[in-house]
Design a protein around this motif. Structure first.
Motif, PDB file in Angstrom:
ATOM      1  N   GLY A 185       1.432   8.150 -11.637  1.00 23.14           N
ATOM      2  CA  GLY A 185       0.390   8.983 -11.044  1.00 23.14           C
ATOM      3  C   GLY A 185      -0.506   8.290 -10.042  1.00 23.14           C
ATOM      4  N   HIS A 186      -0.236   7.033  -9.717  1.00 21.46           N
ATOM      5  CA  HIS A 186      -1.059   6.328  -8.741  1.00 21.46           C
ATOM      6  C   HIS A 186      -0.794   6.805  -7.310  1.00 21.46           C
ATOM      7  CE1 HIS A 186      -1.737   2.604 -11.546  1.00 21.46           C
ATOM      8  NE2 HIS A 186      -2.174   3.744 -12.056  1.00 21.46           N
ATOM      9  N   LEU A 187       0.415   7.311  -7.051  1.00 20.37           N
ATOM     10  CA  LEU A 187       0.792   7.798  -5.730  1.00 20.37           C
ATOM     11  C   LEU A 187       1.341   9.217  -5.852  1.00 20.37           C
ATOM     12  CD1 LEU A 187       2.580   4.634  -4.252  1.00 20.37           C
ATOM     13  CD2 LEU A 187       0.287   5.481  -3.704  1.00 20.37           C
ATOM     14  N   THR A 188       1.037  10.037  -4.861  1.00 20.65           N
ATOM     15  CA  THR A 188       1.449  11.437  -4.860  1.00 20.65           C
ATOM     16  C   THR A 188       1.972  11.833  -3.486  1.00 20.65           C
ATOM     17  OG1 THR A 188      -0.736  12.248  -4.156  1.00 20.65           O
ATOM     18  CG2 THR A 188      -0.374  11.963  -6.540  1.00 20.65           C
ATOM     19  N   GLN A 189       2.546  13.026  -3.420  1.00 20.48           N
ATOM     20  CA  GLN A 189       2.997  13.554  -2.138  1.00 20.48           C
ATOM     21  C   GLN A 189       1.834  13.705  -1.177  1.00 20.48           C
ATOM     22  OE1 GLN A 189       6.335  14.395  -1.202  1.00 20.48           O
ATOM     23  NE2 GLN A 189       5.300  14.355   0.788  1.00 20.48           N
ATOM     24  N   THR A 204      16.256   9.843   5.053  1.00 16.52           N
ATOM     25  CA  THR A 204      15.761  11.210   5.017  1.00 16.52           C
ATOM     26  C   THR A 204      14.776  11.333   3.867  1.00 16.52           C
ATOM     27  OG1 THR A 204      17.594  11.925   3.606  1.00 16.52           O
ATOM     28  CG2 THR A 204      17.874  12.166   5.988  1.00 16.52           C
ATOM     29  N   VAL A 205      13.878  12.316   3.965  1.00 14.01           N
ATOM     30  CA  VAL A 205      12.915  12.526   2.901  1.00 14.01           C
ATOM     31  C   VAL A 205      13.655  12.736   1.585  1.00 14.01           C
ATOM     32  CG1 VAL A 205      11.121  14.070   2.014  1.00 14.01           C
ATOM     33  CG2 VAL A 205      11.149  13.456   4.437  1.00 14.01           C
ATOM     34  N   ILE A 258      11.832  -3.881  -5.511  1.00 18.42           N
ATOM     35  CA  ILE A 258      11.138  -2.687  -5.984  1.00 18.42           C
ATOM     36  C   ILE A 258      11.800  -1.445  -5.409  1.00 18.42           C
ATOM     37  CG2 ILE A 258       8.935  -1.449  -5.964  1.00 18.42           C
ATOM     38  CD1 ILE A 258       7.509  -4.099  -5.873  1.00 18.42           C
ATOM     39  N   GLU A 259      11.942  -0.425  -6.250  1.00 18.16           N
ATOM     40  CA  GLU A 259      12.522   0.847  -5.814  1.00 18.16           C
ATOM     41  C   GLU A 259      11.443   1.722  -5.182  1.00 18.16           C
ATOM     42  OE1 GLU A 259      15.412   3.373  -8.275  1.00 18.16           O
ATOM     43  OE2 GLU A 259      13.566   4.577  -8.311  1.00 18.16           O
ATOM     44  N   PHE A 260      11.771   2.294  -4.030  1.00 22.37           N
ATOM     45  CA  PHE A 260      10.862   3.178  -3.302  1.00 22.37           C
ATOM     46  C   PHE A 260      11.545   4.509  -3.022  1.00 22.37           C
ATOM     47  CE2 PHE A 260       9.031  -0.928  -2.475  1.00 22.37           C
ATOM     48  CZ  PHE A 260       7.682  -0.712  -2.274  1.00 22.37           C
ATOM     49  N   GLN A 261      10.706   5.540  -2.893  1.00 24.40           N
ATOM     50  CA  GLN A 261      11.183   6.859  -2.488  1.00 24.40           C
ATOM     51  C   GLN A 261      10.509   7.241  -1.171  1.00 24.40           C
ATOM     52  OE1 GLN A 261      10.851   9.845  -5.614  1.00 24.40           O
ATOM     53  NE2 GLN A 261      11.029   8.254  -7.194  1.00 24.40           N
ATOM     54  N   LEU A 262      11.282   7.797  -0.247  1.00 25.64           N
ATOM     55  CA  LEU A 262      10.740   8.244   1.030  1.00 25.64           C
ATOM     56  C   LEU A 262      10.136   9.638   0.838  1.00 25.64           C
ATOM     57  CD1 LEU A 262      10.324   7.750   4.040  1.00 25.64           C
ATOM     58  CD2 LEU A 262      12.594   8.729   4.452  1.00 25.64           C
ATOM     59  N   TRP A 320       7.028   5.278   2.463  1.00 26.33           N
ATOM     60  CA  TRP A 320       7.765   4.998   1.235  1.00 26.33           C
ATOM     61  C   TRP A 320       6.775   4.705   0.105  1.00 26.33           C
ATOM     62  CZ3 TRP A 320      13.169   4.973   1.217  1.00 26.33           C
ATOM     63  CH2 TRP A 320      13.795   4.923   2.480  1.00 26.33           C
ATOM     64  N   CYS A 321       6.998   5.306  -1.060  1.00 30.15           N
ATOM     65  CA  CYS A 321       6.132   5.077  -2.213  1.00 30.15           C
ATOM     66  C   CYS A 321       6.937   4.486  -3.363  1.00 30.15           C
ATOM     67  CB  CYS A 321       5.477   6.388  -2.658  1.00 30.15           C
ATOM     68  SG  CYS A 321       4.297   7.064  -1.455  1.00 30.15           S
ATOM     69  N   SER A 322       6.358   3.501  -4.009  1.00 30.50           N
ATOM     70  CA  SER A 322       6.996   2.881  -5.168  1.00 30.50           C
ATOM     71  C   SER A 322       7.290   3.932  -6.231  1.00 30.50           C
ATOM     72  CB  SER A 322       6.061   1.807  -5.738  1.00 30.50           C
ATOM     73  OG  SER A 322       6.347   1.533  -7.076  1.00 30.50           O
ATOM     74  N   SER A 323       8.514   3.949  -6.718  1.00 28.08           N
ATOM     75  CA  SER A 323       8.898   4.917  -7.757  1.00 28.08           C
ATOM     76  C   SER A 323       8.030   4.754  -8.998  1.00 28.08           C
ATOM     77  CB  SER A 323      10.371   4.746  -8.127  1.00 28.08           C
ATOM     78  OG  SER A 323      11.216   5.043  -7.033  1.00 28.08           O
TER      79      SER A 323
END
Length: 290
Positions: free
Chosen positions: A116-120, A73-74, A93-97, A107-110
């Motif tokens: 700040g390299h990845l955002t919603q 889930t998100v 590597i830890e990721f967040q959905l 999925w983006c790397s925590s």
């Protein structure tokens, strides 16, 4: 007949890609500005030696679908194995959905979220183009990359039985360093994930996408330049489902064509004319990375 036409167009496009592996030079007044050029890492990580080894393991380790342990889930946080090309090893590597649709999960790397390299907004852009729209020059701008690629190339595998492709956005570890004028790995599909090999396989249908410098570069977060990589690597995932031992130039050419039919192809045709003496059957990695 359709496949033949796609292959022929792919041969033309792959010839451009082989010449585009060097750095792209952009003129800014009188001063040259160097922008790193992204390439597909799929032929780099899926070597003939690896594929030969995997064949010795038997078809069952490839084809057996697995029942997923839990529904993502998100907001879910999970660890994934990501191949470190530079050091020739697997990192955990830890990721967040951050985004989920009916066909895909982003999925983006925590670590890349924190710095700040990845955002919603990046995750939302990838989900939008995977599922709902494509480029203005697409065969159907109102269809997503997944639908178009499947229409032209077929169905992907479903290793984890969830009907979703997982896009993992992270800083792919290759030989590129800040300030380097060489190329970088923009993304890849890794056949290991279609096996049950412990400690290496994520046992899922995954596309890896580079966040730095693929999305974040020179203090700017811009996912648009990486959209063609999704179309490219998704074709590799589909192609795996039909032919694991395809000639590299055919597989890569069809992935270049996937960028084209989704309206996301950005390579310059003139680059081919600068060097036409390029081998087709031997993948040239010498100029791919610094």
């Amino acid at each position: 007949m359709m496949r033949i036409r796609l292959i022929m167009l792919g041969i033309i496009l792959i010839s451009q890609l082989l010449n585009a592996q060097n750095v792209m030079k952009i003129e800014d007044g009188d001063a040259p500005v160097y922008k790193p050029q992204g390439i597909s890492g799929t032929p780099i990580v899926n070597t003939p030696e690896l594929m030969a080894y995997l064949k010795t393991l038997g078809d069952d380790i490839f084809t057996r679908s697995l029942k997923k342990a839990a529904v993502d889930t998100v907001g879910s946080i999970r660890n994934f194995y990501v191949f470190n090309i530079k050091d020739d090893k697997f990192d955990t590597i830890e990721f967040q959905l951050l985004a989920k649709g009916t066909l895909s999960q982003i999925w983006c790397s925590s670590e890349e979220i924190t710095n700040g390299h990845l955002t919603q907004a990046v995750a939302d852009t990838f989900l939008l183009y995977l599922e709902s729209k494509s480029g203005k020059q697409s065969v159907n701008p109102d269809e997503g990359i997944i639908a178009i690629d499947q229409e032209y190339f077929g169905n992907p595998p479903d290793k984890d039985n969830d009907g979703l492709v997982d896009a993992l956005l992270c800083d792919i570890k290759d030989s590129w360093e800040p300030g380097s004028t060489g190329g970088y790995v923009a993304g890849f599909f890794y056949s290991i994930d279609q096996t049950d090999i412990s400690g290496k396989s994520n046992k899922a249908d995954i596309i890896y996408l580079d966040s730095y410098p693929g999305i974040y570069y020179n203090d700017v977060v811009d996912p648009n330049g990486a959209l063609q990589t999704i179309a490219h690597e998704y074709q590799h995932l589909i192609h795996y489902n039909y032919d694991r031992s395809e000639y590299t130039f055919v597989n890569e050419g069809l992935s270049e064509n996937a960028e084209y039919i989704t309206g996301l192809y950005t390579r310059e045709s003139y680059r081919y004319l600068s060097e036409v003496n390029v081998p087709i059957f031997r993948w040239n990695r010498n100029n791919a990375l610094p």
